[in-house]
Design a protein around this motif. Structure first.
Motif, PDB file in Angstrom:
ATOM      1  N   VAL A 365       5.543   1.021  -0.912  1.00 40.58           N
ATOM      2  CA  VAL A 365       4.610   2.018  -0.671  1.00 40.58           C
ATOM      3  C   VAL A 365       5.207   3.102  -1.664  1.00 40.58           C
ATOM      4  CG1 VAL A 365       3.638   4.085   0.628  1.00 40.58           C
ATOM      5  CG2 VAL A 365       4.415   1.715   1.746  1.00 40.58           C
ATOM      6  N   THR A 367       4.818   6.947  -2.815  1.00 43.99           N
ATOM      7  CA  THR A 367       4.334   8.339  -2.323  1.00 43.99           C
ATOM      8  C   THR A 367       4.550   9.253  -3.285  1.00 43.99           C
ATOM      9  OG1 THR A 367       6.643   9.064  -1.567  1.00 43.99           O
ATOM     10  CG2 THR A 367       5.288   7.720  -0.142  1.00 43.99           C
ATOM     11  N   GLY A 382      -1.247   8.211  -2.537  1.00 43.36           N
ATOM     12  CA  GLY A 382      -0.291   7.233  -2.593  1.00 43.36           C
ATOM     13  C   GLY A 382      -0.905   5.817  -2.615  1.00 43.36           C
ATOM     14  N   ASN A 383       0.014   4.897  -2.839  1.00 48.06           N
ATOM     15  CA  ASN A 383      -0.404   3.243  -2.897  1.00 48.06           C
ATOM     16  C   ASN A 383       0.378   2.555  -1.977  1.00 48.06           C
ATOM     17  OD1 ASN A 383      -2.193   4.032  -5.150  1.00 48.06           O
ATOM     18  ND2 ASN A 383      -0.863   3.411  -6.869  1.00 48.06           N
ATOM     19  N   LEU A 384      -0.171   1.479  -1.547  1.00 50.39           N
ATOM     20  CA  LEU A 384       0.436   0.428  -0.906  1.00 50.39           C
ATOM     21  C   LEU A 384       0.212  -0.764  -1.775  1.00 50.39           C
ATOM     22  CD1 LEU A 384      -1.302   0.428   2.594  1.00 50.39           C
ATOM     23  CD2 LEU A 384       0.872   1.632   1.841  1.00 50.39           C
ATOM     24  N   TYR A 385       1.381  -1.577  -1.857  1.00 55.19           N
ATOM     25  CA  TYR A 385       1.740  -2.621  -2.393  1.00 55.19           C
ATOM     26  C   TYR A 385       2.214  -3.753  -1.761  1.00 55.19           C
ATOM     27  CZ  TYR A 385       2.124   0.701  -6.327  1.00 55.19           C
ATOM     28  OH  TYR A 385       1.878   1.752  -7.119  1.00 55.19           O
ATOM     29  N   SER A 395      -4.957   1.406  -3.496  1.00 61.95           N
ATOM     30  CA  SER A 395      -4.838   2.814  -3.515  1.00 61.95           C
ATOM     31  C   SER A 395      -5.538   3.454  -2.469  1.00 61.95           C
ATOM     32  CB  SER A 395      -5.218   3.169  -4.964  1.00 61.95           C
ATOM     33  OG  SER A 395      -6.667   2.915  -5.001  1.00 61.95           O
ATOM     34  N   SER A 396      -5.598   4.981  -2.816  1.00 57.61           N
ATOM     35  CA  SER A 396      -6.111   5.917  -1.752  1.00 57.61           C
ATOM     36  C   SER A 396      -7.716   5.495  -1.649  1.00 57.61           C
ATOM     37  CB  SER A 396      -5.962   7.315  -1.892  1.00 57.61           C
ATOM     38  OG  SER A 396      -6.721   8.009  -1.228  1.00 57.61           O
ATOM     39  N   PHE A 403      -1.097   9.591   4.693  1.00 57.51           N
ATOM     40  CA  PHE A 403      -0.336   8.761   3.828  1.00 57.51           C
ATOM     41  C   PHE A 403       1.244   8.522   4.374  1.00 57.51           C
ATOM     42  CE2 PHE A 403      -3.731  10.945   1.180  1.00 57.51           C
ATOM     43  CZ  PHE A 403      -4.174  10.215   0.530  1.00 57.51           C
ATOM     44  N   VAL A 404       1.661   9.501   4.792  1.00 57.49           N
ATOM     45  CA  VAL A 404       3.088   9.316   5.471  1.00 57.49           C
ATOM     46  C   VAL A 404       3.348   9.921   6.832  1.00 57.49           C
ATOM     47  CG1 VAL A 404       5.662   9.461   4.728  1.00 57.49           C
ATOM     48  CG2 VAL A 404       3.904   9.399   2.822  1.00 57.49           C
ATOM     49  N   PHE A 426       3.104   4.514   7.538  1.00 59.55           N
ATOM     50  CA  PHE A 426       2.274   4.803   6.418  1.00 59.55           C
ATOM     51  C   PHE A 426       0.777   4.064   6.882  1.00 59.55           C
ATOM     52  CE2 PHE A 426       6.242   3.578   4.852  1.00 59.55           C
ATOM     53  CZ  PHE A 426       6.873   4.737   3.960  1.00 59.55           C
ATOM     54  N   TYR A 455      -5.735   3.983   2.983  1.00 58.77           N
ATOM     55  CA  TYR A 455      -5.667   3.205   1.830  1.00 58.77           C
ATOM     56  C   TYR A 455      -6.638   2.083   1.727  1.00 58.77           C
ATOM     57  CZ  TYR A 455      -0.966   5.151   1.971  1.00 58.77           C
ATOM     58  OH  TYR A 455       0.046   6.018   1.791  1.00 58.77           O
TER      59      TYR A 455
END
Length: 538
Positions: A365, A367, A382-385, A395-396, A403-404, A426, A455
């Motif tokens: 993640v 942030t 933020g982004n998730l991977y 991405s958003s 987000f967090v 997240f 996300y």
């Protein structure tokens, strides 16, 4: 005045346009200096051989993280420089004049759309493959950078293409001049290749992504789908070519200042340190390719030896080093106000397989701000991977801003009828988080993307179904990407907190009288015999 007017009259409209286009990229001063260095003073042209030598790179040996290494890769790099020159820099009257030099640079590295720059990259790759004598199924309808491309790529071709881009970056970031022959370090990027394969090719559900032979995969990736994948997953891939061309030209300018040195900035690259961390060189590069901002450069610093000095300072927390648990985590990340990369490695059983063998995977993640102790979601973006074994970026979505979530136990003993969950999360909503990590850092829960509107949708784990996946956490890492300024602010914060703590511990004995005169002794005596009369001495 007359000389100035005469000079202006000799400048053709095409030259003005080309110089304007080169200036828009910020490279015009560099082009002027490099042309002056490389050109023959008598003919005022650059020979084809000189320009090819400028872009020529070759490595006697390489260190590879992955056991899967195509034998043709070192020979492919031998033809990279000549392919760039032959495609874009046309020779006229025995050499390349200033106009031809400008024209070639603009065609190769000028301002253009991402899709056009990817086309340029594929043209160079196809030309190098052709010079090597290997067949390529890529067909270009014209010589223009925006032409239509037909054909397909094999997984081995994707690996060669990505490694070619990596080698271009490696060369300009770790070596001083063109004659340098240091060892090339090749990271494990199977997660990137598998991402392209799964996104572009028709693969069966029986494909074992945890144990996959990339070079042995007999599937074709249509080039149109590959370009769509690259635009979505690795939009800055073509920047490797721009940095390479500018870096080599800068090396030609600095060649005399380097006094002919052919040593690399750093010695042999060892991959042992990379393997012990979740953020390996290949994973860091993949994350950097997925974003277009200053954070990308901070992540990129972890990939190359010349930039890696002080990089461990960016590692704020590692569970195997600092200890597991939310309190240990908080003591290391508190006070850091900047972008953070949060990585989690875990293992879970694959319900789609007959065996109950545990599968290891890694997610991340990104942030844009530090962590806060709050009982509600927060954050701006933020982004998730999905990082391993397959790389994907989410991405958003722009629909929600959950987000967090990071909540510790409340400091005071206050009764709560509906206590908020303690841990880190997240995406999603409270009690239905997309990713939730318990306070002991022992378990992680990953839910289906249907629970999350913050996300973009997509699987974080291969073969992830609709049901929540619970897994055992093996390692947690947090990397600070706010640069030196954010680290200095956190250091000052920690010093201030340590000072306050030390002041609270100190007791000034001079402020206390004797025990017989203390209020505590009087209270204890009264509790022992409340009816006793205390006579005041006069």
């Amino acid at each position: 005045m007359g000389a100035s007017a005469s000079t202006e009259q000799t400048v053709s409209p095409e030259q003005r346009d080309l110089e304007s286009l080169a200036a828009s990229t910020g490279a015009l001063p560099l082009l002027q200096k490099s042309f002056s260095k490389l050109s023959d003073p008598q003919t005022n042209t650059i020979s084809i051989q000189s320009l090819q030598q400028c872009f020529y790179i070759s490595y006697e040996d390489s260190v590879c993280e992955s056991p899967q290494k195509p034998e043709s890769f070192p020979r492919l790099m031998d033809h990279l420089g000549s392919s760039v020159v032959d495609l874009f820099f046309m020779s006229e009257k025995g050499g390349i004049n200033w106009l031809g030099f400008l024209r070639g640079y603009v065609k190769c590295c000028g301002r253009m759309s991402t899709s056009m720059s990817l086309n340029v990259l594929l043209r160079i790759f196809a030309m190098a493959m052709k010079k090597l004598g290997l067949s390529s199924k890529l067909e270009f309808e014209s010589d223009e950078s925006d032409c239509k491309i037909n054909g397909s790529l094999l997984p081995s071709d994707v690996l060669l293409l990505l490694w070619m881009c990596w080698a271009m970056l490696w060369n300009v970031r770790t070596l001083k001049i063109s004659q340098s022959r240091g060892k090339l370090f090749l990271p494990d990027i199977n997660h990137l290749v598998l991402s392209a394969v799964v996104s572009c090719a028709d693969v069966s559900s029986s494909l074992d992504v945890w144990d996959c032979d990339i070079l042995g995969l007999d599937v074709e990736l249509p080039v149109g789908k590959f370009l769509a994948w690259a635009l979505m997953t690795t939009p800055t891939l073509s920047d490797c070519l721009i940095q390479f061309v500018q870096g080599r030209l800068q090396s030609s300018v600095n060649a005399e200042d380097e006094s002919g040195s052919s040593e690399s900035i750093s010695g042999d690259m060892s991959s042992q340190a990379s393997h012990t961390l979740l953020l390996t060189h290949g994973r860091a590069w993949a994350i950097s390719l997925a974003s277009r901002n200053t954070i990308s450069e901070e992540i990129l610093k972890t990939c190359f030896v010349g930039d890696i000095v002080g990089t461990n300072e960016n590692l704020l927390y590692r569970s195997s080093t600092h200890g597991k648990g939310l309190n240990r985590f908080w003591s290391n990340v508190e006070g850091y106000h900047g972008p953070l990369l949060f990585l989690v490695s875990a293992s879970s059983e694959d319900s789609h397989q007959d065996s109950s063998k545990a599968r290891k995977w890694t997610i991340g993640v990104l942030t844009q701000q530090g962590f806060e102790n709050r009982d509600a979601f927060y954050g701006s973006s933020g982004n998730l991977y999905a990082i391993s074994p397959i790389f994907h970026v989410y991405s958003s979505s722009g629909k929600e801003k959950n987000f967090v979530y990071s909540h510790l136990h409340p400091t005071g003993r206050v009764y709560e009828s509906h206590p908020k969950p303690v841990g880190i999360a997240f995406g999603g909503t409270t009690a239905n988080e997309r990713i939730f990590i318990d306070e002991d850092f022992a378990k992680i829960t990953v839910r289906h993307h249907a629970m999350d509107k913050t996300y973009q949708p997509g699987s974080l784990i291969p073969n992830q179904g609709f049901l929540a996946v619970e897994a055992s956490i093996a390692e947690v890492e947090v990397w600070g990407l706010g640069g030196r300024a954010a680290k200095e602010v956190q250091t000052s914060y920690k010093k201030r907190e340590e000072l306050f703590t030390e002041q609270r511990r100190k007791v000034d004995l001079k402020t206390f009288a004797s025990w017989d005169d203390s209020p505590e002794k009087m209270m204890m005596d009264m509790m022992a015999d409340p009816n006793r009369i205390e006579r005041e001495d006069r």
